[in-house]
Design a protein around this motif. Structure first.
Motif, PDB file in Angstrom:
ATOM      1  N   ALA A 239     -40.711  46.459  37.576  1.00 57.91           N
ATOM      2  CA  ALA A 239     -41.399  45.258  37.096  1.00 57.91           C
ATOM      3  C   ALA A 239     -40.399  44.227  36.578  1.00 57.91           C
ATOM      4  CB  ALA A 239     -42.391  45.641  35.996  1.00 57.91           C
ATOM      5  N   VAL A 240     -39.344  44.677  35.921  1.00 58.15           N
ATOM      6  CA  VAL A 240     -38.328  43.747  35.418  1.00 58.15           C
ATOM      7  C   VAL A 240     -37.588  43.082  36.582  1.00 58.15           C
ATOM      8  CG1 VAL A 240     -36.249  43.527  34.006  1.00 58.15           C
ATOM      9  CG2 VAL A 240     -38.081  45.048  33.274  1.00 58.15           C
ATOM     10  N   ARG A 241     -37.320  43.839  37.635  1.00 54.77           N
ATOM     11  CA  ARG A 241     -36.654  43.241  38.807  1.00 54.77           C
ATOM     12  C   ARG A 241     -37.562  42.211  39.487  1.00 54.77           C
ATOM     13  NH1 ARG A 241     -34.545  48.640  39.376  1.00 54.77           N
ATOM     14  NH2 ARG A 241     -32.296  48.576  38.956  1.00 54.77           N
ATOM     15  N   GLU A 242     -38.855  42.455  39.463  1.00 54.43           N
ATOM     16  CA  GLU A 242     -39.780  41.464  40.020  1.00 54.43           C
ATOM     17  C   GLU A 242     -39.728  40.182  39.200  1.00 54.43           C
ATOM     18  OE1 GLU A 242     -43.070  38.987  40.715  1.00 54.43           O
ATOM     19  OE2 GLU A 242     -42.823  40.078  38.816  1.00 54.43           O
ATOM     20  N   LEU A 243     -39.593  40.314  37.881  1.00 53.39           N
ATOM     21  CA  LEU A 243     -39.458  39.135  37.031  1.00 53.39           C
ATOM     22  C   LEU A 243     -38.163  38.383  37.351  1.00 53.39           C
ATOM     23  CD1 LEU A 243     -40.644  40.516  33.560  1.00 53.39           C
ATOM     24  CD2 LEU A 243     -41.928  39.103  35.167  1.00 53.39           C
ATOM     25  N   ALA A 244     -37.094  39.113  37.621  1.00 50.11           N
ATOM     26  CA  ALA A 244     -35.827  38.467  37.972  1.00 50.11           C
ATOM     27  C   ALA A 244     -35.981  37.637  39.242  1.00 50.11           C
ATOM     28  CB  ALA A 244     -34.735  39.524  38.159  1.00 50.11           C
TER      29      ALA A 244
ATOM     30  N   LEU B  73     -30.868  43.984  32.769  1.00 55.29           N
ATOM     31  CA  LEU B  73     -31.796  44.706  31.901  1.00 55.29           C
ATOM     32  C   LEU B  73     -32.531  45.790  32.676  1.00 55.29           C
ATOM     33  CD1 LEU B  73     -33.281  45.065  29.216  1.00 55.29           C
ATOM     34  CD2 LEU B  73     -34.842  43.250  29.929  1.00 55.29           C
ATOM     35  N   ALA B  74     -32.930  45.498  33.923  1.00 56.60           N
ATOM     36  CA  ALA B  74     -33.587  46.514  34.749  1.00 56.60           C
ATOM     37  C   ALA B  74     -32.667  47.716  34.970  1.00 56.60           C
ATOM     38  CB  ALA B  74     -34.007  45.911  36.087  1.00 56.60           C
ATOM     39  N   ASP B  75     -31.389  47.447  35.215  1.00 58.70           N
ATOM     40  CA  ASP B  75     -30.420  48.544  35.363  1.00 58.70           C
ATOM     41  C   ASP B  75     -30.305  49.346  34.073  1.00 58.70           C
ATOM     42  OD1 ASP B  75     -29.941  47.722  37.953  1.00 58.70           O
ATOM     43  OD2 ASP B  75     -28.148  46.550  37.428  1.00 58.70           O
ATOM     44  N   LEU B  76     -30.350  48.644  32.934  1.00 61.10           N
ATOM     45  CA  LEU B  76     -30.263  49.330  31.641  1.00 61.10           C
ATOM     46  C   LEU B  76     -31.470  50.247  31.428  1.00 61.10           C
ATOM     47  CD1 LEU B  76     -28.829  49.577  28.832  1.00 61.10           C
ATOM     48  CD2 LEU B  76     -30.337  47.718  28.078  1.00 61.10           C
ATOM     49  N   LEU B  77     -32.658  49.745  31.696  1.00 62.64           N
ATOM     50  CA  LEU B  77     -33.867  50.555  31.514  1.00 62.64           C
ATOM     51  C   LEU B  77     -33.874  51.737  32.473  1.00 62.64           C
ATOM     52  CD1 LEU B  77     -36.488  47.690  31.079  1.00 62.64           C
ATOM     53  CD2 LEU B  77     -35.541  49.166  29.294  1.00 62.64           C
TER      54      LEU B  77
ATOM     55  N   GLU C 119     -22.537  51.846  29.324  1.00 62.55           N
ATOM     56  CA  GLU C 119     -21.890  50.905  30.231  1.00 62.55           C
ATOM     57  C   GLU C 119     -22.840  49.763  30.599  1.00 62.55           C
ATOM     58  OE1 GLU C 119     -20.381  50.959  34.876  1.00 62.55           O
ATOM     59  OE2 GLU C 119     -20.276  52.807  33.699  1.00 62.55           O
ATOM     60  N   ARG C 120     -24.092  50.108  30.878  1.00 62.74           N
ATOM     61  CA  ARG C 120     -25.047  49.078  31.302  1.00 62.74           C
ATOM     62  C   ARG C 120     -25.532  48.241  30.120  1.00 62.74           C
ATOM     63  NH1 ARG C 120     -28.539  52.088  36.140  1.00 62.74           N
ATOM     64  NH2 ARG C 120     -26.742  52.314  37.549  1.00 62.74           N
ATOM     65  N   ARG C 121     -25.547  48.811  28.919  1.00 57.41           N
ATOM     66  CA  ARG C 121     -25.898  48.001  27.753  1.00 57.41           C
ATOM     67  C   ARG C 121     -24.864  46.908  27.537  1.00 57.41           C
ATOM     68  NH1 ARG C 121     -24.070  46.881  23.540  1.00 57.41           N
ATOM     69  NH2 ARG C 121     -22.426  48.426  23.757  1.00 57.41           N
ATOM     70  N   HIS C 122     -23.590  47.257  27.732  1.00 61.83           N
ATOM     71  CA  HIS C 122     -22.543  46.252  27.604  1.00 61.83           C
ATOM     72  C   HIS C 122     -22.711  45.172  28.677  1.00 61.83           C
ATOM     73  CE1 HIS C 122     -18.706  44.536  26.555  1.00 61.83           C
ATOM     74  NE2 HIS C 122     -18.241  44.721  27.771  1.00 61.83           N
ATOM     75  N   ALA C 123     -23.112  45.556  29.881  1.00 62.13           N
ATOM     76  CA  ALA C 123     -23.333  44.575  30.947  1.00 62.13           C
ATOM     77  C   ALA C 123     -24.478  43.628  30.590  1.00 62.13           C
ATOM     78  CB  ALA C 123     -23.631  45.289  32.267  1.00 62.13           C
ATOM     79  N   VAL C 124     -25.523  44.151  29.929  1.00 62.69           N
ATOM     80  CA  VAL C 124     -26.630  43.295  29.501  1.00 62.69           C
ATOM     81  C   VAL C 124     -26.145  42.280  28.470  1.00 62.69           C
ATOM     82  CG1 VAL C 124     -28.816  43.258  28.230  1.00 62.69           C
ATOM     83  CG2 VAL C 124     -28.459  44.934  30.034  1.00 62.69           C
ATOM     84  N   THR C 125     -25.335  42.725  27.518  1.00 61.97           N
ATOM     85  CA  THR C 125     -24.802  41.806  26.502  1.00 61.97           C
ATOM     86  C   THR C 125     -23.986  40.695  27.147  1.00 61.97           C
ATOM     87  OG1 THR C 125     -24.728  43.587  24.871  1.00 61.97           O
ATOM     88  CG2 THR C 125     -23.390  41.655  24.424  1.00 61.97           C
ATOM     89  N   GLU C 126     -23.133  41.055  28.108  1.00 62.17           N
ATOM     90  CA  GLU C 126     -22.327  40.046  28.792  1.00 62.17           C
ATOM     91  C   GLU C 126     -23.205  39.070  29.560  1.00 62.17           C
ATOM     92  OE1 GLU C 126     -18.903  39.610  28.862  1.00 62.17           O
ATOM     93  OE2 GLU C 126     -18.912  41.016  27.199  1.00 62.17           O
ATOM     94  N   ALA C 127     -24.212  39.588  30.261  1.00 62.56           N
ATOM     95  CA  ALA C 127     -25.102  38.711  31.032  1.00 62.56           C
ATOM     96  C   ALA C 127     -25.891  37.788  30.116  1.00 62.56           C
ATOM     97  CB  ALA C 127     -26.049  39.557  31.884  1.00 62.56           C
ATOM     98  N   LEU C 128     -26.362  38.311  28.984  1.00 61.47           N
ATOM     99  CA  LEU C 128     -27.137  37.510  28.047  1.00 61.47           C
ATOM    100  C   LEU C 128     -26.266  36.422  27.419  1.00 61.47           C
ATOM    101  CD1 LEU C 128     -30.042  37.478  26.996  1.00 61.47           C
ATOM    102  CD2 LEU C 128     -29.319  38.939  25.119  1.00 61.47           C
ATOM    103  N   ASN C 129     -25.043  36.774  27.024  1.00 67.84           N
ATOM    104  CA  ASN C 129     -24.126  35.774  26.468  1.00 67.84           C
ATOM    105  C   ASN C 129     -23.848  34.667  27.478  1.00 67.84           C
ATOM    106  OD1 ASN C 129     -23.962  37.240  24.119  1.00 67.84           O
ATOM    107  ND2 ASN C 129     -22.005  38.194  24.614  1.00 67.84           N
ATOM    108  N   HIS C 130     -23.591  35.072  28.722  1.00 67.00           N
ATOM    109  CA  HIS C 130     -23.271  34.096  29.768  1.00 67.00           C
ATOM    110  C   HIS C 130     -24.448  33.164  30.020  1.00 67.00           C
ATOM    111  CE1 HIS C 130     -21.491  32.362  33.314  1.00 67.00           C
ATOM    112  NE2 HIS C 130     -22.447  32.822  34.095  1.00 67.00           N
TER     113      HIS C 130
ATOM    114  N   ALA D  46     -35.063  48.609  24.527  1.00 62.66           N
ATOM    115  CA  ALA D  46     -34.263  49.513  25.354  1.00 62.66           C
ATOM    116  C   ALA D  46     -33.603  50.636  24.551  1.00 62.66           C
ATOM    117  CB  ALA D  46     -33.222  48.717  26.129  1.00 62.66           C
ATOM    118  N   PRO D  47     -32.964  50.361  23.377  1.00 64.08           N
ATOM    119  CA  PRO D  47     -32.368  51.478  22.625  1.00 64.08           C
ATOM    120  C   PRO D  47     -33.392  52.515  22.190  1.00 64.08           C
ATOM    121  CG  PRO D  47     -31.538  49.370  21.824  1.00 64.08           C
ATOM    122  CD  PRO D  47     -32.663  49.064  22.748  1.00 64.08           C
ATOM    123  N   ALA D  48     -34.568  52.065  21.802  1.00 63.53           N
ATOM    124  CA  ALA D  48     -35.605  53.021  21.412  1.00 63.53           C
ATOM    125  C   ALA D  48     -36.010  53.889  22.590  1.00 63.53           C
ATOM    126  CB  ALA D  48     -36.816  52.265  20.859  1.00 63.53           C
ATOM    127  N   ALA D  49     -36.099  53.282  23.775  1.00 65.51           N
ATOM    128  CA  ALA D  49     -36.431  54.065  24.968  1.00 65.51           C
ATOM    129  C   ALA D  49     -35.320  55.057  25.295  1.00 65.51           C
ATOM    130  CB  ALA D  49     -36.670  53.127  26.150  1.00 65.51           C
TER     131      ALA D  49
END
Length: 670
Positions: free
Chosen positions: A275-280, A196-200, A211-222, A258-261
């Protein structure tokens, strides 16, 4: 959004250039080397050989190493409980297959009939799920080996040795469980935050965002699969699992924002992805106690949405204890394992696709065994082994797997030839096996052809320990593999229209229909304020489902791209529409986020008109039209300041893919 931003037809390759699907299959995947798996494979396959030589029973060691090889190949899960299932269940079923094969060894046409029946059962149970697919594969593989190669007596010796080798891999795999019991689930949730941090970070930067939105979907599904799968086996409310599930749920508002941004067309301040990476890191390390957030002041609806989502996620991630009764499973808690197994068996028995695949596999195995019974073929069981490995539609394109397996086998035989010609049989086999075994997980991560090239010398070395043929194994191995690939291509692929008349258009049309329903649900009026929480939960569940479906559709299209014409050409023609539908869903989510944070909601008629036109797009796709044939009137454009204006633009872009004469959509900044 301009139609030029959506990729259309692929550039026409040079006439003498290799086909794109072949080049893609031979290009190593950019995956890191799994060093833990490399060390585990070396120990798992070399140790049984050493024990066999020490006991002066090298054949026993070779059989145990064969079982270990199957365990190494099957160790593909992350969570430890799933690894137990992925390794242990196929090993037990594989031992049954070896016993059945050993019992019919040397019985001529009885063996042919038995293997054909086993192939039917193997193919049918492969449709139940991942573990069942691996079990079906080992059932048939070991039955073929047992029926084609003389095994030590009594008949139960070989099955027990195979099972012992597989269980040795399982023991090595579980050594770290007491220390890293929850680490796979926690790492998966942390990886979702990092994706998600990469996506933002890519928001407002064009194609990189998709490309990164698709990676977020895959990570979230997993992550959901791991956490919910673990929770399904815990009968009480485990605090650590509840906390992980709450942390995963806190990602959802950020994913929605993220899409709105991205639609703003401007990059976000670097403090947001940081900040998102710190949460990770906090998720992975299990830290509690939220530090202060330093974020820019939010002014617009999009900025307020991001700010609120980020502060909510920070609170949840650093919370020591989550409320066990206030955690939403999103996709629902999975049923118990015995319930899913019962459903799978029922669906298998009633499924036409399951029967057709079982019959395809049985036909090819029956033909392979009949051929080697009528024609003298050295090491004849390799023909059926090749058929078994290649004819696995759930593993990818049958056509490309056949070609890639032939190429991978040729490459592996080069390594095997050097080993069999230069290395003396005996204790030298132990270090050589350790090196060759280490290549299996390292090469498997790079692609199917590379995996085949790594497995081939291992199997040949083990076969030589059982048959003592040495270098004479090389030529029959290549010939039998080519025969098996040819049988699969003709009788398991070309003769079955569903192999090359893909239904990807129907699958895409169903997803477009789901997108229309999502548009309606996102802006559905609420009967009362009390209904807001339930409506929000239903909307989030719908969003998760459609993103998961879109991910599955994308994977199915990518698989179809590896097929020869006309399937590959049709998939390439429609693939841009997959991306366009993903963007329709993205902009719908962005519009909903803007409404939640102060923007004017759209009129009910405007939503209904847009959803109706998305459904018309689904009908066009379902009609199996080629992109150039589809045409339909455009919906009336919404007002410039409407939150649905970006959704309309993405719909027009999708229509432009189907009808090139459609006028270019307007460019707006929401």
């Amino acid at each position: 959004m301009s139609t030029e931003q959506i990729p259309s037809r692929r550039a026409r390759p040079h006439a003498l250039a290799p086909p794109a699907w072949l080049l893609e299959g031979l290009r190593p995947a950019p995956e890191p080397v799994p060093w833990a798996a490399v060390v585990r494979a070396a120990v798992a396959l070399a140790t049984p050989l050493a024990v066999g030589f020490a006991l002066d029973e090298p054949e026993y060691g070779a059989l145990a190493s064969m079982g270990a090889l199957a365990g190494v190949i099957g160790d593909t899960a992350d969570a430890y409980r799933m690894r137990v299932l992925n390794i242990a269940v196929p090993q037990v079923v594989g031992a049954v297959g070896m016993a059945l094969g050993t019992l019919v060894y040397g019985h001529g046409w009885v063996a042919v009939g038995a293997l054909t029946l086993i192939a039917l059962v193997s193919g049918m149970i492969s449709s139940i799920g991942t573990v069942a697919s691996a079990s079906g594969l080992l059932l048939l593989l070991n039955a073929v080996v047992g029926a084609g190669l003389a095994m030590p007596q009594p008949w139960w010796t070989a099955p027990l040795l195979l099972l012992a080798g597989g269980l040795f891999v399982l023991v090595l795999t579980l050594l770290a469980w007491p220390v890293r019991g929850r680490q796979p689930e926690r790492a998966a949730v942390a990886d979702t935050y990092r994706a998600l941090a990469d996506l933002l970070e890519a928001a407002g930067r064009g194609p990189l965002y998709d490309e990164r939105r698709h990676a977020v979907t895959e990570a979230l599904n997993h992550a959901y699969d791991l956490v919910l799968g673990r929770r399904a086996r815990v009968h009480d409310r485990s605090p650590s699992l509840v906390r992980l599930l709450a942390q995963l749920g806190a990602v959802i508002p950020l994913v929605e924002a993220a899409p709105a941004a991205h639609l703003r067309g401007r990059r976000l301040p670097p403090e947001v992805p940081a900040a998102v990476r710190e949460l990770a890191d906090a998720v992975e390390e299990g830290r509690t106690g939220a530090p202060g957030l330093s974020l820019p002041v939010a002014h617009t609806p999009v900025e307020r949405a991001l700010d609120a989502a980020l502060r909510h996620a920070q609170k949840i991630v650093h919370l020591p204890d989550a409320d066990p009764y206030n955690v939403d499973d999103r996709l629902g808690r999975p049923a118990a394992l015995r319930v899913r197994l019962r459903r799978g068996l029922r669906d298998m028995a009633l499924s036409r696709a399951s029967w057709r695949y079982g019959l395809r596999l049985a036909l090819c195995i029956g033909l392979a065994q009949s051929l080697v019974s009528l024609v003298e073929v050295e090491r004849s069981y390799w023909v059926a082994l090749t058929v078994t490995f290649v004819l696995k539609p759930d593993f990818g394109s049958v056509f490309s797997r056949a070609v890639l397996r032939a190429l991978g086998t040729a490459g592996g035989l080069v390594i095997a030839a050097a080993v069999l010609a230069e290395v003396p049989r005996g204790w030298w086999d132990v270090p050589v096996m350790a090196v060759l075994a280490a290549l299996v997980p390292a090469f498997s991560a790079k692609g199917y052809a590379f995996q085949t090239a790594a497995i081939t010398p291992v199997i040949l070395l083990l076969s030589d320990l059982l048959s003592h043929q040495g270098f004479d194994l090389i030529r029959p191995r290549l010939l039998d593999s080519l025969i098996g690939c040819a049988i699969t291509l003709v009788f398991g692929y070309l003769l079955w229209p569903e192999s090359w008349h893909t239904r990807i258009g129907d699958r895409l049309a169903d997803t477009v229909d789901d997108a229309a329903r999502y548009v309606e649900r996102a802006f559905a009026p609420l009967p009362s304020p009390a209904a807001v929480p339930a409506a929000r939960q239903a909307r989030l569940q719908a969003r998760r489902r459609i993103y998961r479906d879109l991910s599955d559709v994308r994977s199915e299209f990518q698989r179809a791209l590896t097929e020869p014409p006309p399937t590959g050409q049709r998939a390439a023609a429609w693939f841009p529409l997959v991306i366009a539908v993903e963007r329709i869903v993205d902009t719908t989510t962005a519009a909903r986020v803007r409404v939640n944070h102060g923007a004017e909601p759209p009129a009910a008629q405007e939503v209904a008109d847009l959803a109706a036109r998305v459904r018309r797009l689904a009908e066009d796709v379902r009609g199996h039209l080629t992109p150039a044939d589809a045409s339909a009137p455009l919906p009336d454009p919404p007002a410039e300041d409407s939150v649905l204006a970006p959704v309309h633009d993405e719909l027009v872009a999708a229509l432009a893919i189907c009808a090139p004469a459609v006028e270019e959509p307007r460019h707006r900044t929401p």
